[in-house]
Design a protein around this motif. Structure first.
Motif, PDB file in Angstrom:
ATOM      1  N   THR A 295      39.779  51.629  41.917  1.00 18.24           N
ATOM      2  CA  THR A 295      39.858  52.152  43.284  1.00 18.24           C
ATOM      3  C   THR A 295      41.522  52.473  43.618  1.00 18.24           C
ATOM      4  OG1 THR A 295      40.668  50.031  44.368  1.00 18.24           O
ATOM      5  CG2 THR A 295      38.135  50.622  44.176  1.00 18.24           C
ATOM      6  N   SER A 296      41.794  53.412  44.597  1.00 22.06           N
ATOM      7  CA  SER A 296      43.056  53.859  44.843  1.00 22.06           C
ATOM      8  C   SER A 296      43.744  53.262  46.194  1.00 22.06           C
ATOM      9  CB  SER A 296      43.217  55.376  44.769  1.00 22.06           C
ATOM     10  OG  SER A 296      42.515  55.900  45.817  1.00 22.06           O
TER      11      SER A 296
ATOM     12  N   SER B  59      41.365  45.171  42.872  1.00 20.90           N
ATOM     13  CA  SER B  59      41.426  43.670  42.565  1.00 20.90           C
ATOM     14  C   SER B  59      41.607  43.526  41.233  1.00 20.90           C
ATOM     15  CB  SER B  59      39.637  43.187  42.669  1.00 20.90           C
ATOM     16  OG  SER B  59      39.014  44.059  41.884  1.00 20.90           O
ATOM     17  N   LEU B  60      42.287  42.207  41.072  1.00 19.93           N
ATOM     18  CA  LEU B  60      42.706  41.603  39.453  1.00 19.93           C
ATOM     19  C   LEU B  60      41.778  41.593  38.646  1.00 19.93           C
ATOM     20  CD1 LEU B  60      45.314  39.045  40.815  1.00 19.93           C
ATOM     21  CD2 LEU B  60      45.721  41.817  40.009  1.00 19.93           C
ATOM     22  N   PRO B  61      40.397  41.305  38.818  1.00 18.76           N
ATOM     23  CA  PRO B  61      39.525  41.355  37.561  1.00 18.76           C
ATOM     24  C   PRO B  61      39.605  42.768  36.948  1.00 18.76           C
ATOM     25  CG  PRO B  61      38.422  40.306  39.280  1.00 18.76           C
ATOM     26  CD  PRO B  61      39.756  40.901  39.960  1.00 18.76           C
ATOM     27  N   GLU B  62      39.929  43.972  37.532  1.00 21.70           N
ATOM     28  CA  GLU B  62      40.243  45.089  37.082  1.00 21.70           C
ATOM     29  C   GLU B  62      41.375  45.247  36.168  1.00 21.70           C
ATOM     30  OE1 GLU B  62      39.640  47.145  40.850  1.00 21.70           O
ATOM     31  OE2 GLU B  62      38.088  48.303  39.956  1.00 21.70           O
ATOM     32  N   LEU B  63      42.323  44.300  36.292  1.00 17.02           N
ATOM     33  CA  LEU B  63      43.738  44.312  35.505  1.00 17.02           C
ATOM     34  C   LEU B  63      43.440  43.070  34.559  1.00 17.02           C
ATOM     35  CD1 LEU B  63      45.915  43.907  38.847  1.00 17.02           C
ATOM     36  CD2 LEU B  63      45.198  46.155  37.388  1.00 17.02           C
ATOM     37  N   ASP B  64      44.507  43.693  33.194  1.00 11.99           N
ATOM     38  CA  ASP B  64      44.582  42.364  32.529  1.00 11.99           C
ATOM     39  C   ASP B  64      45.978  41.536  33.067  1.00 11.99           C
ATOM     40  OD1 ASP B  64      45.134  40.761  30.501  1.00 11.99           O
ATOM     41  OD2 ASP B  64      44.926  42.229  28.879  1.00 11.99           O
ATOM     42  N   THR B  65      45.839  40.846  33.983  1.00 15.09           N
ATOM     43  CA  THR B  65      46.841  40.269  34.624  1.00 15.09           C
ATOM     44  C   THR B  65      47.809  39.501  33.456  1.00 15.09           C
ATOM     45  OG1 THR B  65      45.463  39.724  36.306  1.00 15.09           O
ATOM     46  CG2 THR B  65      47.573  38.832  36.293  1.00 15.09           C
TER      47      THR B  65
ATOM     48  N   ALA C 191      46.008  36.055  41.857  1.00 16.95           N
ATOM     49  CA  ALA C 191      45.471  36.396  43.376  1.00 16.95           C
ATOM     50  C   ALA C 191      44.587  37.071  43.434  1.00 16.95           C
ATOM     51  CB  ALA C 191      46.915  37.275  43.845  1.00 16.95           C
ATOM     52  N   GLY C 192      44.007  37.678  44.569  1.00 22.26           N
ATOM     53  CA  GLY C 192      42.928  38.520  44.762  1.00 22.26           C
ATOM     54  C   GLY C 192      42.937  40.171  44.656  1.00 22.26           C
ATOM     55  N   THR C 193      44.201  40.695  44.670  1.00 24.56           N
ATOM     56  CA  THR C 193      44.372  42.004  44.831  1.00 24.56           C
ATOM     57  C   THR C 193      45.868  42.239  44.046  1.00 24.56           C
ATOM     58  OG1 THR C 193      45.772  42.027  46.842  1.00 24.56           O
ATOM     59  CG2 THR C 193      43.327  42.397  46.977  1.00 24.56           C
ATOM     60  N   ALA C 194      45.873  43.446  43.826  1.00 17.48           N
ATOM     61  CA  ALA C 194      46.961  43.951  43.043  1.00 17.48           C
ATOM     62  C   ALA C 194      48.323  43.895  44.160  1.00 17.48           C
ATOM     63  CB  ALA C 194      47.052  45.668  42.613  1.00 17.48           C
ATOM     64  N   GLU C 195      48.214  44.224  45.180  1.00 18.00           N
ATOM     65  CA  GLU C 195      49.164  43.915  46.215  1.00 18.00           C
ATOM     66  C   GLU C 195      49.652  42.451  46.336  1.00 18.00           C
ATOM     67  OE1 GLU C 195      50.097  45.433  51.168  1.00 18.00           O
ATOM     68  OE2 GLU C 195      47.976  45.392  50.016  1.00 18.00           O
ATOM     69  N   GLU C 196      48.814  41.426  46.404  1.00 19.66           N
ATOM     70  CA  GLU C 196      49.077  40.071  46.232  1.00 19.66           C
ATOM     71  C   GLU C 196      49.856  39.778  44.871  1.00 19.66           C
ATOM     72  OE1 GLU C 196      45.495  38.577  49.300  1.00 19.66           O
ATOM     73  OE2 GLU C 196      45.356  38.741  47.159  1.00 19.66           O
TER      74      GLU C 196
ATOM     75  N   HIS D 284      51.184  49.158  35.482  1.00 20.26           N
ATOM     76  CA  HIS D 284      49.691  49.469  35.706  1.00 20.26           C
ATOM     77  C   HIS D 284      49.515  50.543  36.870  1.00 20.26           C
ATOM     78  CE1 HIS D 284      46.323  48.368  38.389  1.00 20.26           C
ATOM     79  NE2 HIS D 284      45.738  48.158  37.139  1.00 20.26           N
ATOM     80  N   GLN D 285      48.228  50.889  36.711  1.00 21.13           N
ATOM     81  CA  GLN D 285      48.362  52.254  37.603  1.00 21.13           C
ATOM     82  C   GLN D 285      48.571  52.298  38.928  1.00 21.13           C
ATOM     83  OE1 GLN D 285      44.191  53.501  37.638  1.00 21.13           O
ATOM     84  NE2 GLN D 285      44.446  55.546  37.990  1.00 21.13           N
TER      85      GLN D 285
END
Length: 305
Positions: free
Chosen positions: A2-3, A8-14, A53-58, A255-256
């Motif tokens: 999403t943009s 959400s962080l599951p979409e990231l390799d944190t 965390a739950g989001t990229a923003e967090e 990251h994107q």
């Protein structure tokens, strides 16, 4: 992917993102000792699961808080962008600045002549890159050149390009003037900033009354403009102490939706031998930012009288 701000962080390799941030800070931050501390802190916090965390923003908020925890450098940040950002180094910040440029009359939102022949020129919300801003700034600065006095409003300006600072100073000083020196991470000379030998249009010059308005939001390159003119004895700074960010930074897309901001040099003023990092630019005439224009105008009119 999403943009929106709820990426959400599951979409990231944190873990990979945090490791890349630690690598970039360790290799590039202007103070090597602090860089090592910060890289170790990020890896330690990541290993403990502190960034789940739950989001990229967090994630951006948590990492930024840790990046600033050692020495409070406000240019150190992990910035979240709701829209996807380009991968090229520095491109994320430029894209954001371009949107601001197009929405702000090219960075010159106010030019006005007040009673008594006193002109007000606001530059903001950024000191935009000189290849964009030179023409509108030259037009505005030439327009106020005949004024008896000038009030330069930087209260809403949050930084930008040091080359643009030098360009503006070229209209407000007589003769070529050394403004700033940048030292590298290794303490070596990286760059010097001087006013240009020529500016297009008319100069306001170096002798007529000049005031600079600041607020607690004035930051980075806008602080340099106020500080340079103050240290040279050219301007009286009126308003609030500024935020205190003196280190030039570069940006990396990690990251994107995430951009890492890292200071890569430090400024040394040729008059003071130091800079405004952490302290802000201290006004000559302290007052609330909202009252700064009236205060500066009263002082300027009295001076002209």
């Amino acid at each position: 992917m999403t943009s929106t701000s709820t990426t959400s962080l599951p979409e990231l390799d944190t873990a990979a993102v945090v490791e890349s941030i630690a690598d970039l800070v360790g290799a590039n931050y202007v103070f090597p000792d602090v860089a090592r501390q910060l890289a170790a802190l990020l890896r330690r916090r990541g290993a403990k699961g502190s960034y789940r965390a739950g989001t990229a923003e967090e994630l951006a908020e948590a990492v930024t808080a840790d990046l600033r925890s050692v020495n409070g450098d406000l240019h150190l940040a992990l910035k979240h962008h709701a829209a996807p950002v380009p991968p090229e180094r520095g491109a994320a910040g430029l894209a954001e600045m371009r949107r601001e440029f197009d929405a702000s009359l090219c960075g010159v939102p106010r030019v006005e002549l007040l009673d008594g022949g006193v002109a007000v020129l606001e530059i903001g919300p950024k000191m935009f890159p000189l290849d964009w801003a030179a023409q509108p700034l030259a037009a505005a600065l030439s327009l106020v050149a005949p004024a008896r006095a000038l009030i330069l409003d930087l209260r809403r300006n949050t930084g930008g390009d040091p080359d643009t600072v030098a360009f503006v100073c070229g209209y407000l000083l007589d003769g070529r003037t050394h403004l700033n020196t940048m030292l590298s991470r290794q303490g070596e000379l990286a760059e010097q900033s001087w006013t240009p030998p020529f500016v297009p249009g008319a100069r306001f010059g170096g002798s007529k009354p000049l005031s600079v308005l600041t607020s607690g939001n004035t930051f980075s390159a806008a602080e340099e403009l106020a500080y340079d003119l103050q240290q040279l004895g050219r301007a009286e700074v009126v308003g609030e102490a500024t935020r205190g960010g003196a280190h030039p930074r570069e940006g990396w897309t990690v990251h994107q939706h995430l951009e890492l901001s890292v200071p890569v040099a430090r400024a040394v003023n040729p008059v003071s031998g130091t800079n405004w990092e952490g302290t802000g630019v201290r006004p000559d005439v302290p007052c609330d930012a909202g009252a700064a224009l009236d205060r500066a105008l009263d002082r300027t009119v009295a001076r002209l009288a």
